[in-house]
Design a protein around this motif. Structure first.
Motif, PDB file in Angstrom:
ATOM      1  N   LEU A   1       4.645  47.708  34.467  1.00  0.00           N
ATOM      2  CA  LEU A   1       5.832  48.554  34.449  1.00  0.00           C
ATOM      3  C   LEU A   1       7.049  47.684  34.144  1.00  0.00           C
ATOM      4  CD1 LEU A   1       7.327  51.216  35.056  1.00  0.00           C
ATOM      5  CD2 LEU A   1       7.350  50.531  37.474  1.00  0.00           C
ATOM      6  N   VAL A   2       7.849  48.126  33.193  1.00  0.00           N
ATOM      7  CA  VAL A   2       9.041  47.371  32.798  1.00  0.00           C
ATOM      8  C   VAL A   2      10.159  48.339  32.473  1.00  0.00           C
ATOM      9  CG1 VAL A   2       8.356  47.253  30.371  1.00  0.00           C
ATOM     10  CG2 VAL A   2       9.871  45.490  31.314  1.00  0.00           C
ATOM     11  N   GLN A   3      11.381  47.930  32.693  1.00  0.00           N
ATOM     12  CA  GLN A   3      12.523  48.772  32.347  1.00  0.00           C
ATOM     13  C   GLN A   3      12.794  48.703  30.858  1.00  0.00           C
ATOM     14  OE1 GLN A   3      15.770  47.492  34.883  1.00  0.00           O
ATOM     15  NE2 GLN A   3      15.329  49.136  36.339  1.00  0.00           N
ATOM     16  N   ALA A   4      13.402  49.737  30.356  1.00  0.00           N
ATOM     17  CA  ALA A   4      13.790  49.758  28.939  1.00  0.00           C
ATOM     18  C   ALA A   4      14.647  48.533  28.630  1.00  0.00           C
ATOM     19  CB  ALA A   4      14.549  51.040  28.621  1.00  0.00           C
ATOM     20  N   GLY A   5      14.366  47.928  27.483  1.00  0.00           N
ATOM     21  CA  GLY A   5      15.062  46.708  27.103  1.00  0.00           C
ATOM     22  C   GLY A   5      14.363  45.445  27.544  1.00  0.00           C
ATOM     23  N   GLY A   6      13.359  45.584  28.385  1.00  0.00           N
ATOM     24  CA  GLY A   6      12.632  44.446  28.894  1.00  0.00           C
ATOM     25  C   GLY A   6      11.538  43.963  27.950  1.00  0.00           C
ATOM     26  N   SER A   7      10.781  42.992  28.435  1.00  0.00           N
ATOM     27  CA  SER A   7       9.735  42.363  27.622  1.00  0.00           C
ATOM     28  C   SER A   7       8.427  42.255  28.390  1.00  0.00           C
ATOM     29  CB  SER A   7      10.174  40.961  27.204  1.00  0.00           C
ATOM     30  OG  SER A   7      11.346  40.987  26.428  1.00  0.00           O
ATOM     31  N   LEU A   8       7.352  42.263  27.650  1.00  0.00           N
ATOM     32  CA  LEU A   8       6.017  42.002  28.182  1.00  0.00           C
ATOM     33  C   LEU A   8       5.227  41.271  27.118  1.00  0.00           C
ATOM     34  CD1 LEU A   8       4.821  45.338  29.873  1.00  0.00           C
ATOM     35  CD2 LEU A   8       5.289  43.168  31.036  1.00  0.00           C
ATOM     36  N   THR A   9       4.264  40.473  27.566  1.00  0.00           N
ATOM     37  CA  THR A   9       3.327  39.843  26.640  1.00  0.00           C
ATOM     38  C   THR A   9       1.913  40.244  27.022  1.00  0.00           C
ATOM     39  OG1 THR A   9       4.766  37.945  26.250  1.00  0.00           O
ATOM     40  CG2 THR A   9       2.451  37.699  25.697  1.00  0.00           C
TER      41      THR A   9
ATOM     42  N   ASN B   1      -9.572  31.660  21.688  1.00  0.00           N
ATOM     43  CA  ASN B   1     -10.173  32.977  21.410  1.00  0.00           C
ATOM     44  C   ASN B   1      -9.280  34.112  21.920  1.00  0.00           C
ATOM     45  OD1 ASN B   1     -12.317  31.618  20.341  1.00  0.00           O
ATOM     46  ND2 ASN B   1     -13.809  32.282  21.856  1.00  0.00           N
ATOM     47  N   THR B   2      -7.989  33.956  21.710  1.00  0.00           N
ATOM     48  CA  THR B   2      -7.030  34.885  22.294  1.00  0.00           C
ATOM     49  C   THR B   2      -6.035  35.372  21.254  1.00  0.00           C
ATOM     50  OG1 THR B   2      -7.226  33.780  24.445  1.00  0.00           O
ATOM     51  CG2 THR B   2      -5.309  35.199  24.123  1.00  0.00           C
ATOM     52  N   VAL B   3      -5.731  36.652  21.321  1.00  0.00           N
ATOM     53  CA  VAL B   3      -4.665  37.242  20.516  1.00  0.00           C
ATOM     54  C   VAL B   3      -3.607  37.773  21.471  1.00  0.00           C
ATOM     55  CG1 VAL B   3      -5.812  39.497  20.374  1.00  0.00           C
ATOM     56  CG2 VAL B   3      -4.115  38.849  18.649  1.00  0.00           C
ATOM     57  N   TYR B   4      -2.358  37.645  21.060  1.00  0.00           N
ATOM     58  CA  TYR B   4      -1.228  38.021  21.901  1.00  0.00           C
ATOM     59  C   TYR B   4      -0.388  39.095  21.218  1.00  0.00           C
ATOM     60  CZ  TYR B   4      -2.359  33.466  23.954  1.00  0.00           C
ATOM     61  OH  TYR B   4      -3.006  32.392  24.525  1.00  0.00           O
ATOM     62  N   LEU B   5       0.325  39.857  22.043  1.00  0.00           N
ATOM     63  CA  LEU B   5       1.330  40.771  21.525  1.00  0.00           C
ATOM     64  C   LEU B   5       2.569  40.607  22.395  1.00  0.00           C
ATOM     65  CD1 LEU B   5       1.851  42.983  19.386  1.00  0.00           C
ATOM     66  CD2 LEU B   5       1.376  44.661  21.194  1.00  0.00           C
ATOM     67  N   GLN B   6       3.562  39.932  21.841  1.00  0.00           N
ATOM     68  CA  GLN B   6       4.835  39.765  22.517  1.00  0.00           C
ATOM     69  C   GLN B   6       5.680  40.986  22.220  1.00  0.00           C
ATOM     70  OE1 GLN B   6       6.289  37.269  24.550  1.00  0.00           O
ATOM     71  NE2 GLN B   6       7.981  38.733  24.722  1.00  0.00           N
ATOM     72  N   MET B   7       6.101  41.687  23.265  1.00  0.00           N
ATOM     73  CA  MET B   7       6.854  42.925  23.092  1.00  0.00           C
ATOM     74  C   MET B   7       8.235  42.767  23.711  1.00  0.00           C
ATOM     75  SD  MET B   7       3.861  45.705  23.933  1.00  0.00           S
ATOM     76  CE  MET B   7       3.801  45.273  25.656  1.00  0.00           C
ATOM     77  N   ASN B   8       9.261  42.861  22.886  1.00  0.00           N
ATOM     78  CA  ASN B   8      10.643  42.752  23.328  1.00  0.00           C
ATOM     79  C   ASN B   8      11.379  44.061  23.091  1.00  0.00           C
ATOM     80  OD1 ASN B   8      10.251  39.972  23.917  1.00  0.00           O
ATOM     81  ND2 ASN B   8      10.737  39.426  21.796  1.00  0.00           N
ATOM     82  N   SER B   9      12.511  44.209  23.733  1.00  0.00           N
ATOM     83  CA  SER B   9      13.355  45.405  23.559  1.00  0.00           C
ATOM     84  C   SER B   9      12.528  46.676  23.714  1.00  0.00           C
ATOM     85  CB  SER B   9      14.034  45.373  22.183  1.00  0.00           C
ATOM     86  OG  SER B   9      14.811  44.209  22.025  1.00  0.00           O
ATOM     87  N   LEU B  10      11.759  46.709  24.748  1.00  0.00           N
ATOM     88  CA  LEU B  10      10.849  47.838  24.952  1.00  0.00           C
ATOM     89  C   LEU B  10      11.615  49.135  25.182  1.00  0.00           C
ATOM     90  CD1 LEU B  10       8.152  46.009  27.028  1.00  0.00           C
ATOM     91  CD2 LEU B  10       7.708  47.338  24.961  1.00  0.00           C
ATOM     92  N   LYS B  11      11.028  50.221  24.691  1.00  0.00           N
ATOM     93  CA  LYS B  11      11.610  51.560  24.782  1.00  0.00           C
ATOM     94  C   LYS B  11      10.643  52.472  25.529  1.00  0.00           C
ATOM     95  CE  LYS B  11      13.599  50.931  20.165  1.00  0.00           C
ATOM     96  NZ  LYS B  11      13.685  51.490  18.787  1.00  0.00           N
ATOM     97  N   PRO B  12      11.153  53.520  26.135  1.00  0.00           N
ATOM     98  CA  PRO B  12      10.244  54.456  26.829  1.00  0.00           C
ATOM     99  C   PRO B  12       9.134  54.984  25.916  1.00  0.00           C
ATOM    100  CG  PRO B  12      12.500  54.883  27.478  1.00  0.00           C
ATOM    101  CD  PRO B  12      12.567  53.849  26.386  1.00  0.00           C
ATOM    102  N   GLU B  13       9.431  55.148  24.645  1.00  0.00           N
ATOM    103  CA  GLU B  13       8.412  55.650  23.714  1.00  0.00           C
ATOM    104  C   GLU B  13       7.324  54.630  23.420  1.00  0.00           C
ATOM    105  OE1 GLU B  13      11.749  55.663  23.291  1.00  0.00           O
ATOM    106  OE2 GLU B  13      12.288  55.311  21.183  1.00  0.00           O
TER     107      GLU B  13
END
Length: 121
Positions: A11-19, A77-89
């Protein structure tokens, strides 16, 4: 037996980041494209990003361009997805997949079980 195990959702607030991370096993990781897809409640699974055998081969879905970054570490053996500026959608279950270098879910051979990303407004 190919296995893909995702982690990093939450769970993250809008505008936040997750990897997100996806560890693969069962075949030579570096030989195959890896992709991220997502499925929001009540919607079909959709393409997010893919990275080919060559690290320069990357495609993003238009709505995540400039916000998400896909990368891979063949030694881990790893793939990543860095997600920034997250939006509710962006709220969805995110799936790791491997198969062809493609944006089409039908071209993926193997799937992980998914990790839930929830973005609050």
């Amino acid at each position: 037996q190919v296995q893909l195990v995702e982690s990093g959702g939450g769970l993250v607030q809008a505008g936040g980041s997750l990897t997100l991370s996806c560890v693969a096993s069962g075949r030579t990781f570096s030989m195959y494209a890896m992709g991220w897809f997502r499925q929001a409640p009540g919607k079909e699974r959709e393409f997010v990003a893919t990275i080919g055998r060559s690290l320069s081969n990357i495609i993003y879905e238009d709505s995540v361009k400039g916000r998400f970054t896909i990368s891979r570490d063949n030694a881990k053996n790893t793939v990543y997805l860095q997600m920034n500026s997250l939006k509710p959608e962006d709220t969805a279950v995110y799936y790791c997949a491997t198969g062809a270098y493609s944006t089409d879910v039908r071209d993926m051979q193997y799937w992980g079980k998914g990790t839930l990303v929830t973005v609050s407004s």
